[in-house]
Design an enzyme around this catalytic site. Structure first.
Site, PDB file in Angstrom:
ATOM      1  N   ARG A  79       0.944  -1.155   0.080  1.00 37.17           N
ATOM      2  CA  ARG A  79       0.010  -0.115   0.025  1.00 37.17           C
ATOM      3  C   ARG A  79       0.963   1.260   0.090  1.00 37.17           C
ATOM      4  O   ARG A  79       0.601   2.145   0.590  1.00 37.17           O
ATOM      5  CB  ARG A  79      -0.946  -0.038   1.086  1.00 37.17           C
ATOM      6  CG  ARG A  79      -1.889  -1.308   1.526  1.00 37.17           C
ATOM      7  CD  ARG A  79      -2.746  -1.501   0.317  1.00 37.17           C
ATOM      8  NE  ARG A  79      -3.407  -2.785   0.566  1.00 37.17           N
ATOM      9  CZ  ARG A  79      -3.091  -3.976  -0.030  1.00 37.17           C
ATOM     10  NH1 ARG A  79      -1.929  -4.103  -0.692  1.00 37.17           N
ATOM     11  NH2 ARG A  79      -3.850  -5.089   0.371  1.00 37.17           N
TER      12      ARG A  79
ATOM     13  N   ARG B 168       2.197   4.871   4.149  1.00 38.59           N
ATOM     14  CA  ARG B 168       2.379   3.219   4.439  1.00 38.59           C
ATOM     15  C   ARG B 168       3.567   2.874   3.725  1.00 38.59           C
ATOM     16  O   ARG B 168       3.278   2.384   2.706  1.00 38.59           O
ATOM     17  CB  ARG B 168       1.153   2.712   4.046  1.00 38.59           C
ATOM     18  CG  ARG B 168       0.012   2.983   4.759  1.00 38.59           C
ATOM     19  CD  ARG B 168      -0.914   2.073   4.481  1.00 38.59           C
ATOM     20  NE  ARG B 168      -2.355   2.146   5.214  1.00 38.59           N
ATOM     21  CZ  ARG B 168      -3.655   1.231   4.929  1.00 38.59           C
ATOM     22  NH1 ARG B 168      -3.354   0.195   4.099  1.00 38.59           N
ATOM     23  NH2 ARG B 168      -4.601   1.768   5.525  1.00 38.59           N
TER      24      ARG B 168
ATOM     25  N   ARG C  94      -1.616  -7.904   7.587  1.00 40.91           N
ATOM     26  CA  ARG C  94      -2.859  -8.684   7.019  1.00 40.91           C
ATOM     27  C   ARG C  94      -2.710  -8.486   5.482  1.00 40.91           C
ATOM     28  O   ARG C  94      -3.338  -9.440   4.776  1.00 40.91           O
ATOM     29  CB  ARG C  94      -4.080  -8.480   7.673  1.00 40.91           C
ATOM     30  CG  ARG C  94      -4.520  -6.949   7.382  1.00 40.91           C
ATOM     31  CD  ARG C  94      -6.116  -6.861   7.589  1.00 40.91           C
ATOM     32  NE  ARG C  94      -6.386  -6.444   8.951  1.00 40.91           N
ATOM     33  CZ  ARG C  94      -6.568  -5.340   9.588  1.00 40.91           C
ATOM     34  NH1 ARG C  94      -6.439  -4.118   8.982  1.00 40.91           N
ATOM     35  NH2 ARG C  94      -7.058  -5.138  10.687  1.00 40.91           N
TER      36      ARG C  94
ATOM     37  N   TRP D 282     -10.504  -7.768  10.638  1.00 40.87           N
ATOM     38  CA  TRP D 282     -10.255  -7.160   9.184  1.00 40.87           C
ATOM     39  C   TRP D 282     -10.652  -5.650   9.058  1.00 40.87           C
ATOM     40  O   TRP D 282      -9.992  -4.899   8.300  1.00 40.87           O
ATOM     41  CB  TRP D 282     -10.869  -7.973   8.416  1.00 40.87           C
ATOM     42  CG  TRP D 282     -10.894  -7.725   6.718  1.00 40.87           C
ATOM     43  CD1 TRP D 282      -9.879  -7.582   5.941  1.00 40.87           C
ATOM     44  CD2 TRP D 282     -11.913  -6.802   6.226  1.00 40.87           C
ATOM     45  NE1 TRP D 282     -10.187  -6.927   4.901  1.00 40.87           N
ATOM     46  CE2 TRP D 282     -11.431  -6.220   4.962  1.00 40.87           C
ATOM     47  CE3 TRP D 282     -13.084  -6.218   6.682  1.00 40.87           C
ATOM     48  CZ2 TRP D 282     -12.095  -5.494   4.126  1.00 40.87           C
ATOM     49  CZ3 TRP D 282     -13.864  -5.321   5.965  1.00 40.87           C
ATOM     50  CH2 TRP D 282     -13.518  -4.952   4.695  1.00 40.87           C
TER      51      TRP D 282
ATOM     52  N   ASP E 159     -10.850  -2.134   9.673  1.00 35.46           N
ATOM     53  CA  ASP E 159     -10.129  -1.320  10.755  1.00 35.46           C
ATOM     54  C   ASP E 159     -11.308  -0.307  11.212  1.00 35.46           C
ATOM     55  O   ASP E 159     -10.668   0.378  12.321  1.00 35.46           O
ATOM     56  CB  ASP E 159      -9.180  -0.237   9.743  1.00 35.46           C
ATOM     57  CG  ASP E 159      -8.124  -0.934   9.325  1.00 35.46           C
ATOM     58  OD1 ASP E 159      -7.625  -1.722   9.896  1.00 35.46           O
ATOM     59  OD2 ASP E 159      -7.642  -0.526   8.185  1.00 35.46           O
TER      60      ASP E 159
ATOM     61  N   LYS F 238     -16.350   4.205   1.917  1.00 33.38           N
ATOM     62  CA  LYS F 238     -15.480   3.219   2.767  1.00 33.38           C
ATOM     63  C   LYS F 238     -16.038   2.468   3.666  1.00 33.38           C
ATOM     64  O   LYS F 238     -17.101   1.672   3.172  1.00 33.38           O
ATOM     65  CB  LYS F 238     -14.624   4.104   3.652  1.00 33.38           C
ATOM     66  CG  LYS F 238     -13.495   5.218   2.868  1.00 33.38           C
ATOM     67  CD  LYS F 238     -12.402   4.450   2.605  1.00 33.38           C
ATOM     68  CE  LYS F 238     -11.453   4.504   3.668  1.00 33.38           C
ATOM     69  NZ  LYS F 238      -9.972   4.042   3.240  1.00 33.38           N
TER      70      LYS F 238
ATOM     71  N   HIS G 206     -12.689  -5.427  -1.616  1.00 31.87           N
ATOM     72  CA  HIS G 206     -11.826  -6.626  -1.004  1.00 31.87           C
ATOM     73  C   HIS G 206     -12.878  -7.792  -0.684  1.00 31.87           C
ATOM     74  O   HIS G 206     -12.532  -9.009  -0.682  1.00 31.87           O
ATOM     75  CB  HIS G 206     -11.241  -6.111   0.309  1.00 31.87           C
ATOM     76  CG  HIS G 206     -10.249  -6.778   1.078  1.00 31.87           C
ATOM     77  ND1 HIS G 206      -9.327  -6.566   1.549  1.00 31.87           N
ATOM     78  CD2 HIS G 206     -10.125  -8.108   1.180  1.00 31.87           C
ATOM     79  CE1 HIS G 206      -8.389  -7.351   2.315  1.00 31.87           C
ATOM     80  NE2 HIS G 206      -9.165  -8.352   2.048  1.00 31.87           N
TER      81      HIS G 206
ATOM     82  N   GLN H 141     -10.340  -0.047  -4.078  1.00 32.68           N
ATOM     83  CA  GLN H 141     -10.807  -0.080  -2.561  1.00 32.68           C
ATOM     84  C   GLN H 141     -12.231  -0.329  -2.502  1.00 32.68           C
ATOM     85  O   GLN H 141     -12.741  -1.137  -1.880  1.00 32.68           O
ATOM     86  CB  GLN H 141     -10.121   0.551  -1.775  1.00 32.68           C
ATOM     87  CG  GLN H 141     -10.251   0.258  -0.267  1.00 32.68           C
ATOM     88  CD  GLN H 141      -9.995   1.538   0.841  1.00 32.68           C
ATOM     89  OE1 GLN H 141     -10.577   2.498   0.687  1.00 32.68           O
ATOM     90  NE2 GLN H 141      -8.979   1.307   1.450  1.00 32.68           N
TER      91      GLN H 141
ATOM     92  N   GLY I 228      -6.719  -4.922  -1.230  1.00 30.83           N
ATOM     93  CA  GLY I 228      -7.095  -6.597  -1.149  1.00 30.83           C
ATOM     94  C   GLY I 228      -7.943  -6.822  -2.187  1.00 30.83           C
ATOM     95  O   GLY I 228      -8.203  -8.365  -2.351  1.00 30.83           O
TER      96      GLY I 228
HETATM   97  C1  GLC Z   1      -8.000  -1.074   4.368  1.00 31.82           C
HETATM   98  C2  GLC Z   1      -6.873  -1.751   4.886  1.00 31.82           C
HETATM   99  C3  GLC Z   1      -7.011  -3.191   5.238  1.00 31.82           C
HETATM  100  C4  GLC Z   1      -8.220  -3.264   5.852  1.00 31.82           C
HETATM  101  C5  GLC Z   1      -9.476  -2.753   5.183  1.00 31.82           C
HETATM  102  C6  GLC Z   1     -10.752  -2.788   5.907  1.00 31.82           C
HETATM  103  O1  GLC Z   1      -8.065  -1.673   2.964  1.00 31.82           O
HETATM  104  O2  GLC Z   1      -5.877  -1.818   4.138  1.00 31.82           O
HETATM  105  O3  GLC Z   1      -6.121  -3.606   6.025  1.00 31.82           O
HETATM  106  O4  GLC Z   1      -8.609  -4.698   6.090  1.00 31.82           O
HETATM  107  O5  GLC Z   1      -9.004  -1.477   4.965  1.00 31.82           O
HETATM  108  O6  GLC Z   1     -10.887  -1.912   6.957  1.00 31.82           O
END
Ligand code: GLC
Length: 797
Positions: A347, A357, A363, A486, A488, A631, A639, A685, A705
């Site tokens: 990242r 970062r 993770r 997972w 944040d 978000k 992801h 993302q 991810g």
């Molecule tokens: C971002 C972070 C990842 C986290 C995701 C969900 O993509 O890089 O580590 O799992 O947010 O909060």
């Protein structure tokens, strides 16, 4: 609306309108020397780290998003008219300026045609080199001879530091010292103190880069930004280009830049080629050597051919042709290439990741490996070992592993409040992925140090990861949430519990039992199986909310992700992981995934949770700090989409799985690029969902991810081609309308060509499988029956 198209044969995306809704970027180079380049030649360059090795400047989030960059200005000596070889920065009107950008695998070609002059610039970093090549071909398409001047432009970042360059100006502006030697620009930083090349993290050292031009004589230069651009000039109107000549400036502090001028005469129909070289090292040493090497006839072409062959080889572990052209474009190039870039840069380097970062998030990195495992298992396992050495002896993990300064065995344990509950759990996806791909079961016995103290076999590391979550568990006997799982934005704390990690732990126990069987650890296997049975019963009793699974328990006992709440009543991840982990089966699995469709799905994919948070306290649910629909606050967090697709295929729902898959597949949005806005060849993302007024707009391209899980879901669960302990499982789960597909998979050094036929229009189920003409029972192609080249025919039904 379309701004370009896929060219699968050339393995390129072709941008035909340069005024894309956002800057559409590509990656050049390697982890030794990296570059980001956009369709308008914007971007930046760095040595090893985008944060600590940055020597080409960009102003993040500028207008446009990508300036400055690597520009070549062209000027007609007779008319005084000037333009740039890429549409921006001069930005001539698009009715008279034609342009095309071809983004390929680690190279980009930007072509333009204006005022009877064709320009084609190919940008790439030759394999194994720490320099960038910009090869410019200029053609006079008119009937008159033309006199042109070309001016390069690049702006240097201060102190090789993304941060110092933009914020510590009282320092970084006064350490640049530019020079020119034999027509090669020398960009010097801290030139009066020694170099310290072995110590990358030492910012206080002398460093140099060079800029050379070969193929035509250098007729002028500027190395001081103000001299070239002018105090009140701009990238669109640089003073030196307006005047038609550089002034020979030598920056001494302030802002260094690299402009080399050359004057070229072109007869009608004539093509001339010049090559710009920008690299690490001194003008007089590395610069001269590079100029000598690249002035040889054919070197640029042969370097480019080698680079293409290398990258094509790296993304060809699996190729497939399906009835969906958009999926084919993703499979052929952009899916695996996106995975490779995410693996390379984590990242740390993009137009959005500005250097904040600079390291390998635990993770994220362990998951990124999943997307490249089939292609480069022997390289990926090295990174996996590094990550295992970022695990602590207590089974938890360092939040970030600093690849430039990681000292296994002597790292300090992070403070208690920094532990995440999910970090070690991802190893149960990635360690098996490596063993299944390679057949290297001995890896389980490999001894690897812990980050802080002690060491253990890989199997021992895995056991510690399980122990970490067993010892950190709460009132219901589920893993504690700690500072995050997972997500944040979910802080369930050291007494609250996370249902998502509970399902991950369930998956871990089941996987660990399988690994123990392979390693001949009967006692451990029996332990894991017993724990698994107990844990399944606990999950069944505590995590079901009636029509879906809960998301977690707060320290005060609040049930999150429950129909009893007005906000965040349902979360996606606990439904998908309930199924993916093997816990949810039958009616509960169907009900949970049915609730996902009912409450979370839209044309943009599956929202992370619903309804979004507005009034909830941010003590636990920090997502409330984002606008609803963005978000972690209810956007489509890409992801997670792969897990939903996997879960649906596990339930045999090929139509639904593929509908979800396509909703976030970049190529499927190519003709609605004005809605999605970012690169139609790249994962992102998240995508805004209603109530956001920008529903459908995707954000944070390239590094997330998303690419790796989308690739895993698409290839291993939709196409169903999965490496297994003893061979290759072929278990497609596709839309009923697909008549079939073909694929070729490299596996343990062999090639397997697969034809899948679906005459009965089913979504899942293998009725017959033949390997090289021999009918096999089941859907596993055993590794020990493989020849060098193999033909597998699968009939669904
Ligand atoms: C971002 C972070 C990842 C986290 C995701 C969900 O993509 O890089 O580590 O799992 O947010 O909060």
């Amino acid at each position: 609306m379309q701004f370009g198209h896929f060219d699968n044969a050339a393995k390129e995306y072709v941008i035909t309108r340069p005024d894309t809704p956002r800057s559409w970027s590509n990656y050049l180079g390697s982890t030794e020397f990296g570059s980001i380049i956009t369709n308008n030649a914007g971007g930046y360059t760095f040595y090893r780290s985008a944060a600590q090795g940055r020597f080409v400047r960009i102003r993040f989030n500028a207008v446009p998003l990508d300036q400055p960059g690597r520009y070549i200005y062209l000027r007609d000596a007779e008319s005084g008219d000037y333009w740039s070889a890429s549409w921006q920065p001069v930005g001539k009107p698009l009715d008279s300026y034609k342009s095309e950008c071809r983004h390929g695998t680690a190279y980009t070609v930007i072509s333009s045609e204006y005022a009877g002059i064709k320009a084609e610039t190919t940008y790439f970093v030759p394999l194994g080199k720490t320099l960038e090549v910009w090869r410019l071909k200029l053609t006079n398409t008119g009937a008159k001879p033309r006199k042109l001047s070309a001016f390069t432009y690049v702006e240097y970042a201060g102190n090789w530091s993304a941060f110092n360059d933009l914020t510590n100006l009282q320092y970084s502006q006064f350490i640049v010292r530019m020079g020119v030697e034999d027509g090669i620009i020398d960009h010097g930083t801290n030139v009066h103190i020694p170099e310290d090349p072995k110590n990358f993290e030492n910012a206080d050292q002398g460093r140099h880069t060079f800029l050379a031009l070969v193929g035509a004589p250098v007729t002028g230069f500027d190395t001081d930004r103000t001299a070239f651009i002018g105090t009140y000039g701009s990238y669109a109107k640089p003073k030196a280009v307006e005047a038609g000549r550089c002034s020979g400036s030598l920056a001494y502090g302030d802002n260094g830049c690299g402009s080399l001028q050359t004057d070229i005469e072109l007869a009608p129909g004539e093509t001339r080629e010049i090559t710009v070289l920008m690299g690490v090292g001194r003008a007089g040493v590395e610069g001269k050597a590079a100029a000598a090497a690249f002035s040889q006839e054919g070197v640029v072409d042969s370097e480019l051919a080698m680079l293409k062959a290398y990258w094509h080889g790296r993304i060809e572990g699996l190729t497939a042709e399906t009835p969906d052209p958009a999926f084919n474009s993703m499979l052929a190039i952009w899916g695996p290439f996106n995975c490779q870039m995410t693996y390379a840069w984590s990242r740390a380097a993009s137009l959005i990741y500005a250097g904040e970062r600079d390291g390998l998030g635990y993770r994220d990195t362990v998951q990124d490996l999943l997307g490249v495992m089939h292609a480069i298992p022997q390289e990926a396992v090295k990174r996996l070992e590094l990550m295992l050495s970022g695990q602590l002896a207590n089974g938890g993990a360092m939040p970030v592993v600093k690849q430039f300064a990681h000292h296994p065995g002597s790292e300090k344990e992070p403070p208690e409040h920094e532990y995440r509950s999910d970090d070690g759990m991802w190893l149960f996806n990635t360690v098996p992925a490596y063993i299944k791909e390679s057949g290297d079961t001995g890896f389980l016995n490999k001894v690897i140090p812990y980050a802080d103290h002690g060491e253990a076999s890989v199997l021992g590391h895995l056991r510690r990861a399980i122990d970490f979550n067993l010892t950190h568990s709460g009132k219901h006997g589920l893993p504690c949430g700690l500072s995050a799982d997972w997500n944040d934005c979910i802080r369930l704390g050291k007494n609250g519990e996370t249902v998502m990690v509970a399902f991950q732990l369930r998956f871990a126990l089941a996987t660990y039992a399988e690994l123990c069987a392979i390693a001949g650890e009967a006692g451990e296997k029996a332990w894991a199986e017993q724990m698994l049975a107990e844990f399944d019963a606990r999950l069944a009793e505590t995590t079901w909310d009636g029509a879906w699974y809960l998301r977690g328990f707060g320290e005060d006992g609040t049930k999150f992700g429950s129909h009893e709440l007005k906000e965040g009543a349902i979360f996606l991840n606990t439904q998908t992981w309930a199924v993916f982990s093997g816990h949810a089966q039958g009616e509960r699995a169907e009900t949970a995934m049915g609730s996902v469709e009912k409450h979370l799905s839209s044309e943009y994919g599956l929202a992370l949770c619903a309804p979004p948070f507005v009034e909830t306290s941010m003590k636990v649910m920090r997502a409330v700090l984002f606008n609803p629909g963005m978000k972690e606050n209810g956007a489509v967090f890409t992801h997670t989409q792969g897990w939903a697709v996997i879960a649906e295929t596990m339930l045999g729902h090929g139509d639904r799985a593929y509908r979800y898959y396509r909703a976030t597949m970049p190529a499927a949005w190519n003709d609605k690029a004005e809605v999605r806005e970012i690169e139609p060849y790249v994962y992102c993302q998240f995508t805004h969902t209603p109530p956001s007024p920008h529903a459908g707009a995707a954000r944070v391209p390239w590094l997330s991810g998303s690419a790796s899980w989308a690739y895993v879901a698409g290839t291993q669960y939709v196409l169903g081609i999965r490496a297994d302990w003893n061979g290759l499982t072929i278990d497609p789960c596709i839309p009923a309308s697909w008549p079939g597909f073909t694929a070729t998979r490299r596996f343990r050094g062999k090639t397997v060509s697969i034809t899948v036929k679906n005459p009965k229009c089913v979504e899942k189920g293998v009725a017959k499988l033949t390997l090289n003409g021999e009918v096999l029972s089941g859907n596993l192609v055993p590794a020990d029956k493989l020849k060098d080249s193999n033909a597998v025919v699968v009939e669904m039904g």
